[in-house]
Design a protein around this motif. Structure first.
Motif, PDB file in Angstrom:
ATOM      1  N   PHE A  47       0.846  -1.197   0.000  1.00 52.70           N
ATOM      2  CA  PHE A  47       0.000   0.000   0.000  1.00 52.70           C
ATOM      3  C   PHE A  47       0.874   1.237   0.000  1.00 52.70           C
ATOM      4  O   PHE A  47       1.534   1.527   0.984  1.00 52.70           O
ATOM      5  N   THR A  48       0.922   1.931  -1.122  1.00 52.30           N
ATOM      6  CA  THR A  48       1.686   3.188  -1.161  1.00 52.30           C
ATOM      7  C   THR A  48       0.850   4.251  -1.847  1.00 52.30           C
ATOM      8  O   THR A  48       0.151   3.960  -2.806  1.00 52.30           O
ATOM      9  N   ASP A  49       0.979   5.471  -1.350  1.00 49.62           N
ATOM     10  CA  ASP A  49       0.259   6.609  -1.923  1.00 49.62           C
ATOM     11  C   ASP A  49      -1.217   6.293  -2.115  1.00 49.62           C
ATOM     12  O   ASP A  49      -1.800   6.582  -3.168  1.00 49.62           O
ATOM     13  N   MET A  66       5.176 -18.388   5.304  1.00 47.29           N
ATOM     14  CA  MET A  66       4.523 -18.690   6.580  1.00 47.29           C
ATOM     15  C   MET A  66       3.117 -18.116   6.615  1.00 47.29           C
ATOM     16  O   MET A  66       2.457 -18.133   7.646  1.00 47.29           O
ATOM     17  N   GLY A  67       2.667 -17.550   5.500  1.00 43.23           N
ATOM     18  CA  GLY A  67       1.340 -16.971   5.450  1.00 43.23           C
ATOM     19  C   GLY A  67       1.269 -15.557   5.985  1.00 43.23           C
ATOM     20  O   GLY A  67       0.195 -15.025   6.207  1.00 43.23           O
ATOM     21  N   TYR A  68       2.413 -14.959   6.180  1.00 42.68           N
ATOM     22  CA  TYR A  68       2.445 -13.592   6.685  1.00 42.68           C
ATOM     23  C   TYR A  68       2.622 -12.594   5.555  1.00 42.68           C
ATOM     24  O   TYR A  68       3.238 -12.893   4.531  1.00 42.68           O
ATOM     25  N   CYS A 115       1.127  -4.620   3.564  1.00 41.88           N
ATOM     26  CA  CYS A 115       1.177  -5.518   2.405  1.00 41.88           C
ATOM     27  C   CYS A 115       0.016  -6.505   2.523  1.00 41.88           C
ATOM     28  O   CYS A 115      -0.486  -6.756   3.611  1.00 41.88           O
ATOM     29  N   ARG A 116      -0.372  -7.065   1.397  1.00 39.81           N
ATOM     30  CA  ARG A 116      -1.380  -8.121   1.458  1.00 39.81           C
ATOM     31  C   ARG A 116      -1.076  -9.135   0.360  1.00 39.81           C
ATOM     32  O   ARG A 116      -0.561  -8.787  -0.708  1.00 39.81           O
TER      33      ARG A 116
END
Lengths: 547, 278
Positions: A24-26, A64-66, A71-72
């Motif tokens: 996620f930016t701007d 590890m699912g992180y 972030c996504r």
């Protein structure tokens, strides 16, 4: 306890298909990882390499699912030994994380809790997962410490993190990752923050332990030579995409892609040997002693350091962290006045403290720092960063100043529209260029470069070295180059000064220092620099054991 | 401009908060034009005449003055003084805090210990003693509260500047030969500004409540000048007769405090980089 290792190597352990991760930016989501496929068998070591921003750490954590904050994971699937990691129930993930997949971070010092003993932190995960009782875990810890070649394995666990050295702490972290005998360990640049001589210990320990337990590993690094020592297979990433993938030996021998070839060929730049004529001495350091914490108490950080720097030459000061090389820079600039000895500039003694030096003396001695991020005020436009020395030292204003700023930007190969940007909008290499321009703005005779390339990606670092070299040719600047990176030294230095525990142990022309016979310590430093050869580490360890 | 553009994207609590603040500011600035009566004008010489009976908006106060007029003038007096105090507190606190952090050593120790001593006393207690000794004129009130409040600002400014002054760019400025004032103003201040602006909003609330509290105790803004704190105190007895008069200034205080906090919350979240789960 769950039985492990009953299945042989070769079985598929981890599969990622079309993995997509956004950041996620701007105020919008931008892709960081743009559909990467990855697979890993039991007992296999996969090297993920690439520049910063390539998405390699992001992929490592995703196993590890992180996803990092901001972030996504937006697409793809991750299959770990039959478990779909994405979309798994929290309880299911909890059973996997720590116990079956472990993570080793870059900075062990930041990852350990300073308030608990090493062994308690080791035991935390297996006890938490109900795999071992505390006494069992403690006994295991000692065994692992022994296997990792930590000194005094029975007692070292009872120390606190600050009581052991950096390399030992990193190995203790590897031990911690091993505590549940996981199937997979993600190593995220575990040796990047270490000195070359310490890096060897950790590399050897990691290589040994994953072999002994047949653990699969993802090894993330930007250093191809390091990964060459460990990985069975290498994946080269760039801008969130796979560039090339293949067996380690095959790839190192015959890279297919242009980008991989560039990474392999890094540090081809070498400065031509300086002419033999003795140039005038610009800077002389005469028997300097320095210490922190006042003159009475405290430990000496510099002891009888003397050196001369000739005009238009580059003198490299080499040493590990704690060798006093940065302190020497502080003593020369007057930030840490030496308590004994003199610093002479063009034959005139400089006042010990920078506060007592006049503008003209300060102007001639400029510094460039390791971290361009913190060397530039994020709230000043580039024109003000470069323009301030112009108005401060030369009283330039208005159009005259603007013209000079343009000229300086041109010198560092940045276009004119950079002048209205703020530092956070620039890349690491561009920021470092601005730092160079700021130093040049003062029209200095000597620039002290403190690890100027070590925070940069290798290809970018090479560009910066070339730029510095070109500026020296054009403007006749003298450099005092502080670094721990011997590749940099080989590229740019005329003379080399080797420092150890605050003293100069070897000093001479580059060719003299780099050709045997070396001083014992120089030899250790030189031989510890990883080479692209996959057998280098094994050979070196064998040689050292024999010696 | 940029602020307006960003603010347009804020959630509704921040927008409501901002609207309330703007209404308050409007009232404070144009109080003489909006108010139907003069600040101290007595309309009927009996206490707490109801709105219907007196033909006013909110009824009359304990001396028979128009409550709505008093509330408007109260906004003017209290908000103006609170802003002046907060500005002064920030000027003192930031200057001293940055100075202590950049210079360090003995200067830092000395300033920090002085602040510790002042902070060791409960603020209200300290203010009451000083005000009863010096008397309660508006300038004295402003200086005393500003100094007391500047200790909090000092703590934050110093902590922020400590983090900033170890940055290499400050070292660059020192090595260039820049003076202390330039370093504080051009290197430290711009980087400490965002948390300090958020703090400004919060401190304004505290100052505002503090003035009201002092006025309630009779040591703040003196009668006959209208002030919400004293209005609550003077009309407090009315509550026993079931008359709502004291609640009006009390609500005025509460609503402004909440509104400022809503805007500060938005600003903090915006600038600290923290986000709600997406």
């Amino acid at each position: 306890m769950r039985s492990k290792r009953d299945v042989g190597a070769g079985e598929r352990l981890l599969t990622m298909r079309g993995l997509r991760i956004d950041g996620f930016t701007d105020d919008r989501w931008l892709p960081i990882v743009k559909g990467v496929d990855l697979h890993l068998d039991r007992g296999e070591v996969l090297g993920l390499i690439g520049e910063s921003g390539a998405g390699k750490s992001t992929i490592g954590i995703a196993a590890m699912g992180y996803a990092r904050p901001g972030c996504r994971i937006s697409g793809g699937e991750i299959d770990f030994d039959g478990i779909q990691i994405l979309g798994a129930a929290p309880a299911e993930l909890r059973a996997v994380r720590g116990a079956r997949i472990a993570y080793v971070a870059q900075s062990a010092a930041a990852s350990f809790n300073p308030a608990h003993r090493l062994i308690d932190q080791y035991a935390e995960t297996p006890v938490q997962h109900g795999i071992l009782s505390y006494p069992e875990a403690a006994a295991n810890a000692k065994d692992i410490y022994r296997r990792l070649d930590l000194p005094n394995p029975d007692q070292i666990g009872f120390r606190y993190p600050h009581q052991v050295s950096g390399g030992q702490l990193q190995r203790a972290m590897v031990a911690m990752a091993m505590s549940c005998k996981p199937d997979l360990i993600v190593f995220d640049e575990p040796t990047t923050a270490l000195d070359v001589t310490t890096q060897i210990e950790v590399l050897a320990a990691i290589k040994d332990i994953v072999r002994q337990f047949n653990t699969a590993a993802i090894y993330i690094t930007h250093d191809l030579a390091v990964v060459a020592q460990l990985a069975d297979r290498i994946m080269v990433l760039r801008h969130g995409l796979t560039v090339e993938e293949g067996g380690a030996r095959a790839m190192l021998a015959a890279p297919k892609e242009e980008y991989t070839r560039k990474l392999l060929a890094v540090r081809t730049f070498t400065k031509a040997a300086a002419d033999e004529s003795e140039s005038a001495t610009v800077l002389e350091v005469d028997n300097v002693w320095a210490r922190y914490g006042g003159t009475d108490a405290g430990v000496n950080v510099l002891e009888e350091v003397s050196l001369k720097v000739g005009r238009k030459t580059t003198v490299a000061i080499v040493g590990e962290s704690g060798s006093g090389k940065s302190t020497l820079a502080r003593a020369i600039t007057g930030l840490l006045p030496p308590f004994e000895g003199r610093v002479l500039f063009n034959g005139r003694e400089l006042p010990a403290s920078c506060r007592r030096r006049n503008k003209n003396l300060l102007r001639h001695l400029q510094m460039i720092y390791q971290m361009p991020d913190v060397a530039l005020n994020p709230r000043q436009k580039i024109r003000d960063v470069i323009g301030r020395p112009l108005s401060f030292y030369f009283g330039m204003h208005g159009a005259e100043r603007a013209a000079r700023v343009r000229e300086l930007l041109e010198m560092i190969e940045l276009s004119d529209d950079f002048k209205d940007r703020y530092p956070p909008e620039l890349s690491g290499g561009q920021k470092q260029r601005v730092c160079i321009a700021r130093a040049l703005a003062a029209r200095p005779e000597l620039i002290i470069c403190d690890e100027v390339t070590s925070a940069l990606d290798q290809l970018v670092a090479e560009e910066i070295l070339k730029l510095l070299h070109r500026l020296q040719e054009e403007l006749g600047i003298t450099y005092l180059f502080i670094t721990h990176d011997l590749a940099t030294v080989k590229a740019i230095a005329d003379e080399i000064v080797v420092m150890l525990q605050g003293r100069i142990v070897e000093h001479g022309k580059k060719e003299e220092v780099l050709t045997p016979p070396h001083h014992e310590y120089t030899d250790l430093l030189l031989s510890s620099v990883p080479e692209m050869d996959p057998d280098w580490l094994d050979n070196l360890l064998q040689k050292r054991r024999a010696a | 401009m940029l602020f307006l553009k960003e603010f347009a994207k804020a959630g509704w609590p921040a927008k409501i908060g901002m609207a309330v603040i703007l209404v308050y500011l409007f009232c404070a600035i144009f109080a003489p034009l909006i108010a139907p009566y003069a600040e101290t004008e007595v309309i009927i010489t009996s206490p707490w005449v109801s709105a219907e009976e007196s033909g006013t908006l909110l009824g009359l106060d304990q001396l028979g003055r128009d409550l709505w007029t008093r509330v408007l003038y109260g906004a003017r007096n209290t908000i103006t003084i609170a802003i002046v105090i907060t500005l002064l507190a920030f000027f003192i606190g930031m200057a001293a805090g940055f100075f202590a952090a950049v210079v360090g050593g003995l200067t830092d120790q000395l300033l920090s210990r002085i602040v510790d001593i002042i902070m060791a006393f409960p603020t209200l207690f300290f203010a009451l003693i000083v005000l009863s000794i010096l008397g309660t004129s508006v300038p004295v009130l402003i200086v005393v509260i500003a100094i007391l409040d500047s200790t909090r600002v000092f703590r934050i400014s110093r902590a922020l500047a400590m983090d900033i002054s170890v940055m290499d760019y400050v070292e660059v400025a020192k090595l260039r030969g820049e003076g202390l004032w330039w370093i504080m103003r051009r290197e430290v201040l711009p980087n400490a500004l965002t948390p300090l602006i958020a703090e400004f909003g919060l401190r304004f609330c505290f100052v505002f409540l503090f003035i009201s509290a002092l006025s309630f105790l009779g040591l703040g803004i003196q009668p006959p000048a209208a002030d919400w704190g004293s209005m609550v105190r003077e009309n407090a007895a009315a509550i026993t007769y079931g008359i709502m008069t004291p609640l009006v200034p009390a609500l005025a205080i509460a609503i402004l405090t909440i509104a400022v906090n809503l805007v500060v919350d938005w600003f903090l979240r915006k600038t600290s980089g923290l986000r709600d789960e997406v």
